[in-house]
Scaffold this motif. Structure first.
Motif, PDB file in Angstrom:
ATOM      1  N   GLN A   1       0.804  -1.221   0.000  1.00 50.58           N
ATOM      2  CA  GLN A   1       0.000   0.000   0.000  1.00 50.58           C
ATOM      3  C   GLN A   1       0.841   1.277   0.000  1.00 50.58           C
ATOM      4  OE1 GLN A   1      -2.970  -0.248   3.185  1.00 50.58           O
ATOM      5  NE2 GLN A   1      -2.950  -2.473   2.978  1.00 50.58           N
ATOM      6  N   GLU A   2       2.144   1.129   0.195  1.00 50.51           N
ATOM      7  CA  GLU A   2       3.012   2.298   0.224  1.00 50.51           C
ATOM      8  C   GLU A   2       3.272   2.812  -1.187  1.00 50.51           C
ATOM      9  OE1 GLU A   2       4.368   4.133   2.813  1.00 50.51           O
ATOM     10  OE2 GLU A   2       2.843   2.976   3.855  1.00 50.51           O
ATOM     11  N   SER A   3       3.151   4.103  -1.376  1.00 59.43           N
ATOM     12  CA  SER A   3       3.471   4.691  -2.670  1.00 59.43           C
ATOM     13  C   SER A   3       4.984   4.817  -2.795  1.00 59.43           C
ATOM     14  CB  SER A   3       2.824   6.072  -2.802  1.00 59.43           C
ATOM     15  OG  SER A   3       3.287   6.951  -1.792  1.00 59.43           O
ATOM     16  N   ALA A   4       5.477   4.537  -3.983  1.00 55.99           N
ATOM     17  CA  ALA A   4       6.922   4.570  -4.215  1.00 55.99           C
ATOM     18  C   ALA A   4       7.358   5.996  -4.530  1.00 55.99           C
ATOM     19  CB  ALA A   4       7.294   3.633  -5.348  1.00 55.99           C
ATOM     20  N   ARG A   5       7.644   6.751  -3.493  1.00 56.07           N
ATOM     21  CA  ARG A   5       8.092   8.125  -3.692  1.00 56.07           C
ATOM     22  C   ARG A   5       9.632   8.156  -3.728  1.00 56.07           C
ATOM     23  NH1 ARG A   5       4.387  10.980   0.808  1.00 56.07           N
ATOM     24  NH2 ARG A   5       4.627   8.929   1.739  1.00 56.07           N
ATOM     25  N   GLN A   6      10.238   8.077  -2.575  1.00 59.97           N
ATOM     26  CA  GLN A   6      11.701   8.032  -2.542  1.00 59.97           C
ATOM     27  C   GLN A   6      12.198   6.610  -2.810  1.00 59.97           C
ATOM     28  OE1 GLN A   6      12.409  11.560  -2.648  1.00 59.97           O
ATOM     29  NE2 GLN A   6      14.201  10.651  -1.730  1.00 59.97           N
ATOM     30  N   ALA A   7      11.513   5.625  -2.214  1.00 59.86           N
ATOM     31  CA  ALA A   7      11.973   4.243  -2.316  1.00 59.86           C
ATOM     32  C   ALA A   7      10.809   3.303  -2.587  1.00 59.86           C
ATOM     33  CB  ALA A   7      12.678   3.833  -1.024  1.00 59.86           C
ATOM     34  N   GLU A   8      11.059   2.308  -3.414  1.00 64.69           N
ATOM     35  CA  GLU A   8      10.054   1.289  -3.700  1.00 64.69           C
ATOM     36  C   GLU A   8      10.465   0.006  -2.972  1.00 64.69           C
ATOM     37  OE1 GLU A   8       7.464   0.119  -7.443  1.00 64.69           O
ATOM     38  OE2 GLU A   8       9.602  -0.147  -7.800  1.00 64.69           O
ATOM     39  N   ILE A   9       9.633  -0.426  -2.041  1.00 62.80           N
ATOM     40  CA  ILE A   9       9.973  -1.591  -1.224  1.00 62.80           C
ATOM     41  C   ILE A   9       9.840  -2.871  -2.027  1.00 62.80           C
ATOM     42  CG2 ILE A   9       9.425  -2.865   0.881  1.00 62.80           C
ATOM     43  CD1 ILE A   9       8.219  -0.270   2.004  1.00 62.80           C
ATOM     44  N   GLN A  10      10.873  -3.697  -1.952  1.00 63.59           N
ATOM     45  CA  GLN A  10      10.854  -5.029  -2.537  1.00 63.59           C
ATOM     46  C   GLN A  10      10.924  -6.056  -1.406  1.00 63.59           C
ATOM     47  OE1 GLN A  10      14.200  -5.183  -5.241  1.00 63.59           O
ATOM     48  NE2 GLN A  10      13.128  -4.034  -6.825  1.00 63.59           N
ATOM     49  N   VAL A  11      10.347  -7.234  -1.629  1.00 64.79           N
ATOM     50  CA  VAL A  11      10.344  -8.283  -0.607  1.00 64.79           C
ATOM     51  C   VAL A  11      10.779  -9.606  -1.209  1.00 64.79           C
ATOM     52  CG1 VAL A  11       8.973  -9.540   1.095  1.00 64.79           C
ATOM     53  CG2 VAL A  11       8.443  -7.143   0.619  1.00 64.79           C
ATOM     54  N   GLY A  12      11.643 -10.314  -0.478  1.00 63.13           N
ATOM     55  CA  GLY A  12      12.038 -11.671  -0.835  1.00 63.13           C
ATOM     56  C   GLY A  12      11.979 -12.532   0.412  1.00 63.13           C
ATOM     57  N   LEU A  13      11.651 -13.810   0.262  1.00 61.57           N
ATOM     58  CA  LEU A  13      11.506 -14.694   1.420  1.00 61.57           C
ATOM     59  C   LEU A  13      12.271 -15.986   1.199  1.00 61.57           C
ATOM     60  CD1 LEU A  13      10.241 -15.602   4.107  1.00 61.57           C
ATOM     61  CD2 LEU A  13       8.171 -16.220   2.836  1.00 61.57           C
ATOM     62  N   ILE A  14      13.236 -16.231   2.078  1.00 60.86           N
ATOM     63  CA  ILE A  14      14.007 -17.479   2.078  1.00 60.86           C
ATOM     64  C   ILE A  14      13.536 -18.308   3.261  1.00 60.86           C
ATOM     65  CG2 ILE A  14      16.299 -18.503   2.372  1.00 60.86           C
ATOM     66  CD1 ILE A  14      17.439 -15.930   1.093  1.00 60.86           C
ATOM     67  N   THR A  15      13.162 -19.569   3.016  1.00 65.24           N
ATOM     68  CA  THR A  15      12.760 -20.458   4.103  1.00 65.24           C
ATOM     69  C   THR A  15      13.820 -21.530   4.298  1.00 65.24           C
ATOM     70  OG1 THR A  15      11.489 -21.838   2.564  1.00 65.24           O
ATOM     71  CG2 THR A  15      10.301 -20.091   3.709  1.00 65.24           C
ATOM     72  N   PHE A  16      14.011 -21.924   5.553  1.00 64.22           N
ATOM     73  CA  PHE A  16      14.935 -23.034   5.806  1.00 64.22           C
ATOM     74  C   PHE A  16      14.264 -24.040   6.731  1.00 64.22           C
ATOM     75  CE2 PHE A  16      16.007 -19.409   8.455  1.00 64.22           C
ATOM     76  CZ  PHE A  16      16.222 -19.908   9.725  1.00 64.22           C
ATOM     77  N   GLY A  17      13.937 -25.184   6.141  1.00 66.51           N
ATOM     78  CA  GLY A  17      13.306 -26.291   6.840  1.00 66.51           C
ATOM     79  C   GLY A  17      13.462 -27.534   5.979  1.00 66.51           C
ATOM     80  N   GLY A  18      13.588 -28.708   6.595  1.00 66.63           N
ATOM     81  CA  GLY A  18      13.832 -29.911   5.812  1.00 66.63           C
ATOM     82  C   GLY A  18      15.311 -30.094   5.558  1.00 66.63           C
ATOM     83  N   ASP A  19      15.673 -30.425   4.311  1.00 66.88           N
ATOM     84  CA  ASP A  19      17.073 -30.712   3.976  1.00 66.88           C
ATOM     85  C   ASP A  19      17.844 -29.487   3.505  1.00 66.88           C
ATOM     86  OD1 ASP A  19      16.735 -33.447   4.539  1.00 66.88           O
ATOM     87  OD2 ASP A  19      15.956 -33.819   2.517  1.00 66.88           O
ATOM     88  N   LYS A  20      17.136 -28.463   3.037  1.00 70.42           N
ATOM     89  CA  LYS A  20      17.834 -27.300   2.498  1.00 70.42           C
ATOM     90  C   LYS A  20      16.944 -26.065   2.563  1.00 70.42           C
ATOM     91  CE  LYS A  20      16.366 -28.256  -2.255  1.00 70.42           C
ATOM     92  NZ  LYS A  20      16.812 -28.475  -3.644  1.00 70.42           N
TER      93      LYS A  20
END
Length: 230
Positions: free
Chosen positions: A48-67
């Motif tokens: 919902q944030e407007s990209a004025r100065q900065a545009e937020i990016q999101v990445g998600l790394i999960t660690f469970g199981g073997d890798k």
């Protein structure tokens, strides 16, 4: 007159990368459910944030199981419509998560030199089950890993505080300790507020201090079923 003079400057990216423990122990006491909701709320707020100065990016790394795996490749929050819920299973390959995070940070096409200083968020409720030391050292000594703002949350009494403290680099906001489901939401809400404030600032590279205590403990405001606690 050249049209270039009227061109609107493109907002620079502010990358946020979450490293989430999805090992089997996260399946008890409502932990994985609280984590799923907290991540969804964070992404929704960023979207919902407007990209004025900065545009937020999101990445998600999960660690469970073997890798570890890239559950959500780094993308503009405004373009993330839905996320697959996280499942908890297996061991805790945290070292592999550190390796993946370093690869993302050092990818010059994915995160350019023009982008703002990234934010890394690590959360875990247990002890790494792989050789994590080399991965953590590579991450924290890499060019961008050193400059990134790194926050960590220990979930429950079994979390390895030493590893999380070695990851965390914000002296003003030490490792946050979550003792029950509401605390996961408090942590994510605090980091969300900090990142949002940065994105609206004239100087997005400057860290916005986090004070977890100022969030209070208003259960009704969070709208949670808090029967499952640990």
């Amino acid at each position: 007159m050249s049209l270039k003079k009227f061109a609107v400057a493109k907002a620079r990216a502010l990358p946020v990368i979450i490293l989430a423990d999805t090992s089997g122990s996260m399946s008890v006491d409502g932990k994985i459910a609280a984590l799923n909701e907290a991540v969804q709320n964070m992404v929704s707020t960023f979207r919902q944030e407007s990209a004025r100065q900065a545009e937020i990016q999101v990445g998600l790394i999960t660690f469970g199981g073997d890798k570890a795996e890239m559950h959500l490749p780094l993308a503009k929050a405004s373009e993330i419509e839905a996320m697959q819920p996280l499942d908890a299973i297996g061991r805790t390959p945290m070292g592999h998560a550190f390796e993946l995070a370093t690869e993302v940070l050092e990818d010059k096409e994915l995160i350019t030199s023009r982008d703002y200083r990234p934010v890394l968020i690590l959360l875990s409720d247990g002890i790494p089950t792989d050789s994590w030391q080399a991965g953590l050292e590579r991450l924290t000594t890499s060019e961008r890993g050193q400059k990134a703002s790194r926050f960590a949350m220990a979930i429950g009494a079994e979390a390895n505080i030493d590893v999380l403290e070695a990851f965390n680099n914000d002296l003003e906001a030490p490792v946050f300790k979550a003792n029950e489901a509401r605390d996961i939401h408090r942590f994510f809400r605090a980091v969300t507020m900090s990142v949002t404030a940065r994105s609206q600032s004239r100087t997005p590279n400057e860290l916005v201090p986090i004070n977890f205590d100022e969030l209070g403990n208003d259960d009704d405001d969070l709208g949670l079923d808090l029967e499952g606690q640990w």
